[in-house]
Design a protein around this motif. Structure first.
Motif, mmCIF file in Angstrom:
data_model
loop_
_atom_site.group_PDB
_atom_site.id
_atom_site.type_symbol
_atom_site.label_atom_id
_atom_site.label_comp_id
_atom_site.label_asym_id
_atom_site.label_seq_id
_atom_site.Cartn_x
_atom_site.Cartn_y
_atom_site.Cartn_z
ATOM 1 N N GLY A 1 4.712 -19.484 32.746
ATOM 2 C CA GLY A 1 4.935 -19.752 31.228
ATOM 3 C C GLY A 1 5.204 -18.616 30.626
ATOM 4 O O GLY A 1 6.109 -18.871 29.450
ATOM 5 N N ASP A 2 4.463 -17.530 30.494
ATOM 6 C CA ASP A 2 4.593 -16.385 29.898
ATOM 7 C C ASP A 2 5.434 -15.279 30.178
ATOM 8 O O ASP A 2 5.643 -14.427 29.644
ATOM 9 C CB ASP A 2 3.132 -15.966 29.590
ATOM 10 C CG ASP A 2 2.432 -15.362 31.069
ATOM 11 O OD1 ASP A 2 3.347 -15.446 32.053
ATOM 12 O OD2 ASP A 2 1.347 -14.864 31.069
ATOM 13 N N ARG B 1 7.961 -22.031 33.817
ATOM 14 C CA ARG B 1 9.518 -22.005 33.682
ATOM 15 C C ARG B 1 10.017 -22.529 34.998
ATOM 16 O O ARG B 1 10.347 -21.567 35.818
ATOM 17 C CB ARG B 1 9.994 -20.779 33.029
ATOM 18 C CG ARG B 1 9.107 -20.441 31.724
ATOM 19 C CD ARG B 1 9.818 -19.110 31.298
ATOM 20 N NE ARG B 1 9.098 -18.645 30.147
ATOM 21 C CZ ARG B 1 9.692 -18.993 28.921
ATOM 22 N NH1 ARG B 1 10.725 -19.369 28.734
ATOM 23 N NH2 ARG B 1 8.929 -18.216 27.921
ATOM 24 N N PRO B 2 10.569 -23.695 35.291
ATOM 25 C CA PRO B 2 11.034 -24.028 36.389
ATOM 26 C C PRO B 2 12.326 -23.280 36.789
ATOM 27 O O PRO B 2 13.177 -23.217 35.772
ATOM 28 C CB PRO B 2 11.446 -25.627 36.236
ATOM 29 C CG PRO B 2 10.399 -26.026 35.363
ATOM 30 C CD PRO B 2 10.119 -24.704 34.370
ATOM 31 N N ARG C 1 19.403 -22.575 35.734
ATOM 32 C CA ARG C 1 20.043 -21.492 35.098
ATOM 33 C C ARG C 1 21.380 -21.683 34.737
ATOM 34 O O ARG C 1 21.682 -21.138 33.627
ATOM 35 C CB ARG C 1 20.199 -20.246 36.296
ATOM 36 C CG ARG C 1 18.715 -19.772 36.784
ATOM 37 C CD ARG C 1 18.702 -18.400 37.447
ATOM 38 N NE ARG C 1 19.774 -18.513 38.732
ATOM 39 C CZ ARG C 1 19.251 -18.913 39.974
ATOM 40 N NH1 ARG C 1 17.879 -19.007 39.911
ATOM 41 N NH2 ARG C 1 19.931 -18.800 40.955
ATOM 42 N N LYS C 2 22.238 -22.281 35.353
ATOM 43 C CA LYS C 2 23.485 -22.859 34.816
ATOM 44 C C LYS C 2 23.465 -23.734 33.668
ATOM 45 O O LYS C 2 24.136 -23.473 32.597
ATOM 46 C CB LYS C 2 24.128 -23.706 36.108
ATOM 47 C CG LYS C 2 25.736 -24.153 35.671
ATOM 48 C CD LYS C 2 26.201 -24.801 36.772
ATOM 49 C CE LYS C 2 27.582 -25.101 36.428
ATOM 50 N NZ LYS C 2 28.282 -25.820 37.380
ATOM 51 N N ALA C 3 22.473 -24.453 33.738
ATOM 52 C CA ALA C 3 22.259 -25.238 32.352
ATOM 53 C C ALA C 3 21.938 -24.526 31.083
ATOM 54 O O ALA C 3 22.079 -24.810 29.893
ATOM 55 C CB ALA C 3 21.057 -26.333 32.716
ATOM 56 N N THR C 4 21.157 -23.386 31.349
ATOM 57 C CA THR C 4 20.576 -22.560 30.257
ATOM 58 C C THR C 4 21.551 -21.552 30.107
ATOM 59 O O THR C 4 21.206 -20.484 29.017
ATOM 60 C CB THR C 4 19.162 -22.032 30.402
ATOM 61 O OG1 THR C 4 19.350 -21.460 31.775
ATOM 62 C CG2 THR C 4 18.294 -23.362 30.784
ATOM 63 N N ALA C 5 22.659 -21.472 30.790
ATOM 64 C CA ALA C 5 23.798 -20.409 30.657
ATOM 65 C C ALA C 5 23.072 -18.890 30.788
ATOM 66 O O ALA C 5 23.498 -18.110 30.127
ATOM 67 C CB ALA C 5 24.498 -20.552 29.399
ATOM 68 N N GLY C 6 22.100 -18.727 31.764
ATOM 69 C CA GLY C 6 21.878 -17.406 31.992
ATOM 70 C C GLY C 6 20.585 -17.051 31.032
ATOM 71 O O GLY C 6 20.346 -15.976 30.887
ATOM 72 N N GLY C 7 20.453 -18.239 30.041
ATOM 73 C CA GLY C 7 19.359 -17.499 28.995
ATOM 74 C C GLY C 7 17.826 -17.956 29.327
ATOM 75 O O GLY C 7 17.648 -17.818 30.623
ATOM 76 N N GLU C 8 16.942 -17.900 28.472
ATOM 77 C CA GLU C 8 15.502 -18.387 28.889
ATOM 78 C C GLU C 8 15.196 -19.521 29.461
ATOM 79 O O GLU C 8 15.914 -20.605 29.103
ATOM 80 C CB GLU C 8 14.749 -17.974 27.691
ATOM 81 C CG GLU C 8 13.156 -17.806 27.711
ATOM 82 C CD GLU C 8 12.594 -17.502 26.483
ATOM 83 O OE1 GLU C 8 11.846 -16.526 26.445
ATOM 84 O OE2 GLU C 8 12.889 -18.293 25.663
ATOM 85 N N LEU C 9 14.695 -19.577 30.532
ATOM 86 C CA LEU C 9 14.401 -20.900 31.271
ATOM 87 C C LEU C 9 13.154 -21.720 30.288
ATOM 88 O O LEU C 9 12.159 -21.030 29.623
ATOM 89 C CB LEU C 9 13.748 -20.397 32.410
ATOM 90 C CG LEU C 9 14.475 -19.943 33.601
ATOM 91 C CD1 LEU C 9 13.607 -19.776 34.837
ATOM 92 C CD2 LEU C 9 15.636 -20.678 34.045
#
Length: 421
Positions: free
Chosen positions: A240-241, A310-311, A317-325
């Motif tokens: 998580g961190d 952070r799953p 990763r695609k749903a977050t567009a490569g950003g922070e999980l």
């Protein structure tokens, strides 16, 4: 006294049947719906048409019952909606629970039968698979929606289509537009349909057969729903961190995007790293066996580890567009007498959620196993001998109605009255 109690139950059943079948267009449909429901509730062995007809006395018209359940053109969804409306204020559901169960078959003529895995048998076997949605609370639960899973071998558009099974679609009454849909998508479709009936239950529980699919979890999140779902030990995540960092650029090429400094680990590895000392005892309910609990029954408790993680995974990763999980809860059961954790759950409930609440929510799924047991052992859920798509949906819907009626009797009458009746 017994006669008066039995008469009261019969009156309740007549009122309940009238409510469930009010949408039926014909008087004979409403009549045979009530008779079929009564047949499911009568004591006896198999609850298929012929043995029920033998127990129903003057109402035991086998041909009429078979026509009603197999080919009469009534919409099971209308009955399910009425069932949900009737049970919602009584159960006061805190989650919707998704699960599936197998209907074992000897032959291959029934709609959607195939060799597939089912937890009912604990192996790959010849069966149908039904996905169900239940309203649930600590005190009661009810199955209010169903889907019959259509394997790829029954889908003419699939490269895995079986010509013999595709040829049987017409005889089985499978609608032309029905194709193969994964179980997790059927579950989301049922959630959407149930919400369209006006039932707003913002939490979903499911086992690892659904929770392991990131698309299912993302589908729930996209609908604004919270969830507590089982996952397998191999699900990967970052702690998580964990923080994104920009890798050093070693040349003139395109600059790399932010990444996590270490590869994602399995959830089992993360819990093992936290250690057994991180496990805390939680009691989630009292069981039915005698014990030392307040009600005189055995307390159900174990030890649990709750971590923020952070799953990971391609779809996340695609749903977050490569950003922070996004950060989620990982819950693991780690009994005191075990060297490793034995069960895992993932949840998007708020960070402020107490771990005990996570445990009690995850463990509420036991109610659905209880539903299946009651519907199969006492009400003939798996006894339907017809082979058609509409017949299967009609039968499971009426078994759900019979189970709901039993639940209403338990909740509104004393245990002595219910047992006597």
């Amino acid at each position: 006294m017994l006669g008066g109690e039995l008469a009261a139950v019969r009156c309740d059943l007549e009122d309940f049947a009238a409510e469930m079948f009010e949408s039926f267009g014909r008087v004979d449909q409403r009549r045979w719906g009530a008779v079929y429901l009564r047949g499911l509730l009568l004591d006896g062995g198999r609850k298929s048409v012929e043995p029920m007809a033998a127990r129903l006395g003057e109402d035991g018209n086998r041909q009429a019952l078979a026509h009603f359940i197999t080919s009469s053109p009534w919409d099971a969804a209308h009955v399910r909606a009425r069932l949900a409306w009737r049970m919602q204020p009584v159960i006061r559901p805190t989650p919707l629970v998704i699960d599936d169960t197998g209907f074992l078959k000897d032959g291959d003529a029934s709609a959607c039968v195939s060799r597939q895995y089912t937890g009912t048998a604990g192996k790959v076997t010849n069966c149908q698979a039904g996905v169900s949605l239940h309203l649930a609370s600590n005190n009661a639960s009810a199955a209010v929606n169903w889907r019959l899973f259509l394997p790829e071998s029954w889908d003419p558009a699939s490269p895995k289509a079986d010509a013999a099974k595709v040829a049987r679609r017409g005889r089985c009454g499978i609608p032309a537009g029905v194709g193969h849909v994964e179980k997790w998508q059927l579950a989301l479709d049922m959630v959407d349909e149930t919400r369209s009936w006006g039932l707003d239950v913002p939490l979903v529980i499911a086992d690892g057969g659904y929770g392991d699919t990131a698309a299912f979890r993302l589908g729930l999140e996209g609908r604004g729903l919270d969830y507590v779902v089982g996952i397998s030990t191999t699900t990967t995540a970052q702690p998580g961190d964990a923080q994104l960092c920009i890798p050093a650029c070693s040349g003139r090429g395109r600059r790399a995007g932010p990444v996590y400094p270490e590869a994602a680990k399995t959830v089992k590895s993360l819990v093992l790293a936290a250690g057994k000392r991180a496990a805390r005892p939680v009691q989630w309910r009292e069981g039915s066996r005698p014990g030392t609990g307040r009600s005189g029954h055995k307390r159900m408790y174990s030890r649990f580890v709750a971590l923020r993680i952070r799953p990971a995974g391609r779809e996340i990763r695609k749903a977050t567009a490569g950003g922070e999980l996004p950060v989620r809860w990982l819950l693991a059961e780690w009994p005191a007498d075990q060297d490793e954790p034995v069960q895992f759950w993932l949840s998007n409930l708020p960070e402020t959620t107490p771990p005990a609440t996570l445990v009690r929510t995850a463990k509420l799924r036991w109610r659905i196993e209880n539903d299946y047991r009651e519907m199969k052992q006492a009400l003939g859920l798996a006894h339907f001998e017809g082979r058609t798509w509409p017949g299967w949906h009609h039968h499971v819907t009426l078994v759900s109605a019979a189970h709901a009626f039993c639940t209403l009797q338990r909740l509104t009458r004393s245990p002595k009255e219910t047992a006597s009746a």
